[in-house]
Write an enzyme that holds these catalytic residues in place. Sequence first.
Site, PDB file in Angstrom:
ATOM      1  N   SER A 100      19.093 -38.115 -38.986  1.00  0.00           N
ATOM      2  CA  SER A 100      18.693 -36.716 -38.742  1.00  0.00           C
ATOM      3  C   SER A 100      19.068 -36.262 -37.336  1.00  0.00           C
ATOM      4  O   SER A 100      20.231 -36.248 -36.983  1.00  0.00           O
ATOM      5  CB  SER A 100      17.203 -36.576 -39.029  1.00  0.00           C
ATOM      6  N   ASP A 243      20.115 -29.173 -37.555  1.00  0.00           N
ATOM      7  CA  ASP A 243      19.970 -30.510 -36.973  1.00  0.00           C
ATOM      8  C   ASP A 243      21.070 -31.417 -37.557  1.00  0.00           C
ATOM      9  O   ASP A 243      21.906 -30.958 -38.344  1.00  0.00           O
ATOM     10  CB  ASP A 243      18.549 -31.056 -37.178  1.00  0.00           C
ATOM     11  N   ASP A 245      21.524 -33.743 -39.841  1.00  0.00           N
ATOM     12  CA  ASP A 245      21.813 -33.881 -41.272  1.00  0.00           C
ATOM     13  C   ASP A 245      21.590 -32.561 -42.012  1.00  0.00           C
ATOM     14  O   ASP A 245      21.591 -32.527 -43.249  1.00  0.00           O
ATOM     15  CB  ASP A 245      20.975 -35.002 -41.898  1.00  0.00           C
ATOM     16  N   ASP A 247      19.151 -30.518 -42.685  1.00  0.00           N
ATOM     17  CA  ASP A 247      18.054 -30.105 -43.570  1.00  0.00           C
ATOM     18  C   ASP A 247      17.187 -29.058 -42.875  1.00  0.00           C
ATOM     19  O   ASP A 247      16.450 -28.334 -43.516  1.00  0.00           O
ATOM     20  CB  ASP A 247      17.217 -31.304 -44.072  1.00  0.00           C
TER      21      ASP A 247
HETATM   22 MG    MG Z   1      16.984 -33.632 -40.396  1.00  0.00          MG
END
Ligand code: MG
Length: 459
Positions: A100, A243, A245, A247
């Site tokens: 992340s 961010d 990744d 999400d």
């Molecule tokens: Mg994330």
Amino acid sequence: MGKLFGTNGIRGVVNKDMNCDLVLGIGKAWGTLIKRKIPKPKVAIGTDARLSNDMLKNAISAGLLATGCDVIDVGVVPTPTLQYTVREKGFDSGVIITASHNPPHFNGIKGVAADGTEFTKEVEDEIEKIYFEKKFVLSDWKNVGKVSFWNGSIDLYIEGILKAVDVNKIKNKKFHVVLDCGNGAGSLVAPKLLEKLGCKTTYLFCEPDGTFPGHNSEPLPENLTVLIKKVPEVNADIGVVQDGDADRAIFIDEKGTYIWGDKTLALGAKYATKENGGVAVTPVTTSSCFDDVVLKNKGKIIHTAVGSPIVARVMIKEKAVFGGEENGGLIFPEMQYCRDSAMSIAKILEIMAKENKKLSELIDEIPKYEVYKIKMSCPDDKKETVMKTLAKQTKKDKNVKQVDETDGVKLYLKDGWVLLRPSGTEPIFRVYAESKDKTKAEEIALTYKKITEDLIKKI
Ligand code: MG
């Protein structure tokens, strides 16, 4: 027995705690578990843009293949893209290799169930059990799994978003968006999506690069100085950052003001419940501005324990119209039950288009609250008793309107609320207090810190 999974999968420093041996074992444990129910499982694997991804992807794939699972490699994709792919293509499970927003030397693994949601705690516990007891069930030589590659994931996902929003309304506005992908996996999706939404774009750090040369991947104001400056400089309507990744998404208004995630979350809730009310779900830690907008629209609020997989599962059960966390993780059930930054971008643009308002005007309409957070020490073995006693004793307190023990102890007071949450890793409580007034929020936090300290001494 040891613990591997945290709130968001397994994370660690590459080649130290996050190494091939561990990940190979996790792959074998994971495969063993799925094979109990499905004879020839298909597992989709995607990664973010980190340098250690190939190493970990091959290790976990080897473990899955050894148990007889087939692996479908979908390449570098955002976490929500992998989740959408698993559900839409009918795969039996999914793996996303990502840490992340953590620094580049970290990496991690997150598990995805067949319905596209993140693994439940129970599934993670099962995998850990098989791993630590080494009860792997390997396949015979004829039935070892195979790897195939599929590169349709990103297009499938973008199509899904375009079906879930009013594309024409957004296109007509010809919004100018400054997009900052933070060199993360979002770089492969968000520019394509904005093009399809007819936006004019200014790109910052939109090349995937696992060294994160642009800025630290956590979308906090101090990491976004370039974006914050750029939005008013080019007269854009909005700025957005994802961010690592992708999400989570954080927005900047047309004046260059950083919008905290609680405000965007409340904005999403307000418009999801606008026409017909409905259920909105968020953790107990979320600001009351969320509750205010939903209640005004005659909607119902459910507060859950902290963790996006928990929010997502309650949303499914309660047929919620919206949910999410105040860190920029918005969940739109019309798309899927997970935090989804690209969907958030499309949706915020849709709200701006439909309401014909600037982002700053929409945010001004969200009620304002002040938060005060402090930490206090408490021995781990006393935490449970302290919380139970506090809940019991405050139920008789006439200043306390309601006591919520969903996650820690939350006390609703006449001019705000206070929440005492135990840390899972340190001998401390986190005390959160919220009120319309900053001094009041501080006063509430300190009052209940003192009450709790006295309790700890007595126990
Ligand atoms: Mg994330």
